[in-house]
Design a protein around this motif. Sequence first.
Motif, PDB file in Angstrom:
ATOM      1  N   LYS A 349       2.866  -9.297 -29.512  1.00 11.07           N
ATOM      2  CA  LYS A 349       2.762  -8.057 -28.729  1.00 11.07           C
ATOM      3  C   LYS A 349       4.092  -7.304 -28.605  1.00 11.07           C
ATOM      4  CE  LYS A 349      -0.741 -10.344 -25.850  1.00 11.07           C
ATOM      5  NZ  LYS A 349      -1.150 -10.688 -24.468  1.00 11.07           N
ATOM      6  N   HIS A 368       2.981  -3.263 -25.160  1.00  9.90           N
ATOM      7  CA  HIS A 368       1.607  -3.368 -25.647  1.00  9.90           C
ATOM      8  C   HIS A 368       0.922  -4.575 -25.013  1.00  9.90           C
ATOM      9  CE1 HIS A 368       1.370  -0.153 -28.580  1.00  9.90           C
ATOM     10  NE2 HIS A 368       2.534  -0.495 -29.096  1.00  9.90           N
ATOM     11  N   SER A 369      -0.383  -4.452 -24.802  1.00  9.06           N
ATOM     12  CA  SER A 369      -1.145  -5.540 -24.187  1.00  9.06           C
ATOM     13  C   SER A 369      -1.874  -6.391 -25.220  1.00  9.06           C
ATOM     14  CB  SER A 369      -2.162  -4.969 -23.189  1.00  9.06           C
ATOM     15  OG  SER A 369      -3.064  -4.093 -23.842  1.00  9.06           O
ATOM     16  N   ASP A 370      -1.679  -6.083 -26.494  1.00  9.85           N
ATOM     17  CA  ASP A 370      -2.270  -6.873 -27.566  1.00  9.85           C
ATOM     18  C   ASP A 370      -1.321  -6.817 -28.758  1.00  9.85           C
ATOM     19  OD1 ASP A 370      -4.068  -8.400 -29.070  1.00  9.85           O
ATOM     20  OD2 ASP A 370      -5.812  -7.308 -28.307  1.00  9.85           O
ATOM     21  N   SER A 388      -1.285  -0.659 -32.141  1.00  6.58           N
ATOM     22  CA  SER A 388      -1.648  -1.962 -31.573  1.00  6.58           C
ATOM     23  C   SER A 388      -3.158  -2.174 -31.527  1.00  6.58           C
ATOM     24  CB  SER A 388      -1.072  -2.082 -30.156  1.00  6.58           C
ATOM     25  OG  SER A 388      -1.550  -3.232 -29.486  1.00  6.58           O
ATOM     26  N   ASP A 389      -3.518  -3.455 -31.433  1.00  2.99           N
ATOM     27  CA  ASP A 389      -4.917  -3.810 -31.199  1.00  2.99           C
ATOM     28  C   ASP A 389      -5.376  -3.414 -29.805  1.00  2.99           C
ATOM     29  OD1 ASP A 389      -5.346  -4.828 -33.687  1.00  2.99           O
ATOM     30  OD2 ASP A 389      -5.391  -6.935 -33.102  1.00  2.99           O
ATOM     31  N   ASP A 390      -4.454  -2.967 -28.930  1.00  7.00           N
ATOM     32  CA  ASP A 390      -4.858  -2.507 -27.600  1.00  7.00           C
ATOM     33  C   ASP A 390      -5.382  -1.073 -27.634  1.00  7.00           C
ATOM     34  OD1 ASP A 390      -2.615  -0.856 -27.741  1.00  7.00           O
ATOM     35  OD2 ASP A 390      -1.461  -1.960 -26.248  1.00  7.00           O
ATOM     36  N   SER A 413      -9.089  -0.975 -32.518  1.00  6.02           N
ATOM     37  CA  SER A 413      -7.713  -1.344 -32.813  1.00  6.02           C
ATOM     38  C   SER A 413      -7.073  -0.304 -33.730  1.00  6.02           C
ATOM     39  CB  SER A 413      -7.673  -2.706 -33.505  1.00  6.02           C
ATOM     40  OG  SER A 413      -8.186  -3.708 -32.674  1.00  6.02           O
ATOM     41  N   ASP A 454     -10.107  -0.426 -18.807  1.00  5.17           N
ATOM     42  CA  ASP A 454     -10.697  -1.127 -19.948  1.00  5.17           C
ATOM     43  C   ASP A 454     -12.163  -0.732 -20.038  1.00  5.17           C
ATOM     44  OD1 ASP A 454     -10.998  -2.851 -22.113  1.00  5.17           O
ATOM     45  OD2 ASP A 454      -9.862  -4.468 -21.163  1.00  5.17           O
TER      46      ASP A 454
END
Length: 737
Positions: A349, A368-370, A388-390, A413, A454
């Motif tokens: 991350k 980033h959170s992912d 990012s995947d976030d 993503s 989310d």
Amino acid sequence: MSSFAERFAQLSLSNQRIFLIDPSVKAKIGEWETLYNRLTDFDFIDAKVKHSDFGVQSLIEDYDLINDSELLNKPKYNAEQVETLKLIQGALRLSAFILKKYKMQLAGQLCGRMQHFDVPEIQVMLQVAKQQVIPWLRPLTSNLIFPGGSLRLTLTGHSGRVNAVAITPDGKRVMVISASDDMTLKVWDLETGKDERTFQGHCDWVRAVAITPDGKRVISASDDMTLGLWNLEPGENERCQDHSNRVTTVAITPDGKRVISASDDMILRLWNLEPGKNGRFQGHSNRVTTVAITPDGKRLISGSNDKTLKVWNLETGKYERTFQGHNSWLTAVAITPDGKRVISASWDKTLKVWNLETGKYERTFQGHSDRVTAIAITSDSKWVISASDDKTLKLWDLKIDKNERTFQGHSGSVTAVAITSDDKWAISASDDNTLKLWNLETGKDEQIFQGHSDRVTAVAITRDSKRVISGSDDKTLKVWDLETGKDEQIFQGHSDRVTAVAITRDSKRVISASDDNTLKLWNLETGENERTFQGDRNRVTAVAIMSNDNWVISASDDNTLKSWNLETGEHNQTFLQGYSDWVTAVAITPDGKRVISASWDKTLKVWNLETGKYERTFQGHSDRVTAVAITSDGKRVISASDDKTLKLWNVETNKCERTFQGHSDRVTAVAITPDGKRVISALDDNTLKFWNLETEEEIATFTGESPFFCCAIAPDGVTVVAGESSGRVHFLRLENV
């Protein structure tokens, strides 16, 4: 150039034009004094005229006339007026990819993007839009990304995840090349967003793409173990090179003569585009995922799943040094234009900065959170943008480790990012099958809505039509005022994502289900958590309340249904028979005698609540069933499925009466109007669809920014609430039914 009147007249519905400037106006726009009036003089007509052409791009181009210096110098046209025109153009550009597919959504898209602007001309235009007479879903709040922010347009055309993107170095006509899981590469005009050309030839996913410095050829890397060499002019495949395993990444030397590719075989290979000796670099202990070449063409940097970066000398072919510091796989690497620093990205991350001259680590970017999937650096070495995947991109100041801005808009993503040579624009790719163009100079915040942080997984409306309850993957519930669309309070207490919500008939309490294996009972007046239901170690996937408000039925991924006493919190009985997979949805008939459940095993089951016994099974779906709803008379059930259909079942005869086909993606949720005449479905392709339950006719469609996962209909039968994966909660009204 045709007149604006003629262009705007082309904006049509399938059987009916929405807006039309005076059709008698045929002359070309010759006087700038008339332009502003023409662009804002929206006259509504009810003309049932079939017209298939849809000139949204032509209309956008007409708005470009406002940039002419002659107009801008006219005292009559002040900055506010010009800005208004640009906002309208921006809204059309943001919605262009939707309007090309759904022509009837013009009014809904304009309302969703512009109604919060307190500008007289815009408000007049929206009032005109609301007068259309066909059925449509009207946003009650500004629920879409608005113009004037960072997002400029969305490119659609790939049928699979977009894995990589590259931009031609020629600034005269900027072209974007994208690579996809659909086994193709596409060439896009960045100004218009038009798909100019498609390269076909790979027989597996295309992972990476690079463009030669002269902008004439494209190199692609694929899971089919080959590299493709494409000529951008005739659009032909010139030749391929073979690896012994899938090719993960590719880079071209600054002189355009050599190509570096990496593979799951842990080897980097050097290929000569001109006659010459090929080479190889070997030293990583796991698959090589990313490569970059220094601006002077002398060094190669590679990143691997062995958590390291390695520096290689391209002239001697020798290994020089290793950078270690990430605690997970490497996903991307980029080199500053001055050749002094290396930026790496990882599954951990973070981004890390390394000094290429000293070999030392300098700093880490966190936020980033992912996992971070891709990075690009501006030509002045000042900014780095990460994907990012976030589902976000972040813009970082390279000197002070500061996250300056976050770009939100993708529904999946973000897999790749590239920056234009003038440093004004960034293009991102995503597994939502799209590319998006972002303005790096605009600092305005697109997020005008209040929502969850989310995915919204569940929504329910109180019987008095005053409030909405939403549940989310962010572990919270929110209470919204249905009239204003504003969130009033938040319920916190679950330790994992909220999967379902239900409201008691007296509108005083709400019960929520969660992946934390519990049900929670909340008081809507006080906001207090009155009781927690916990009976097993499996997560709860769905919940329904009986009409007497005394009992709750919950579904679980242990393949069972359970009943609970709402007052005492005691578990009463478990319905066990017949499920071979997760129970995903549950609904109770209005008379409280039966419960209908849906499962990933592709079936629905009917249970007798008085005896606790299984009665029958509905079979017919070809994929897992995701949602279920019952008509107010309790006689029919409608189910939604990953097989892209809705099915209407007769509870008494056990037969499927009809199947609703026309969805382009899996159906995630379904709700029925109180009169039992219409049904709304939510889809993974970002759309809501309203259907006539008797005729199977599609009544209206609305497209959001990301997949819809839940929906509910108010007692009035026309007010709709739906939740997106982006965190938005949409409030809409079905008009002209």
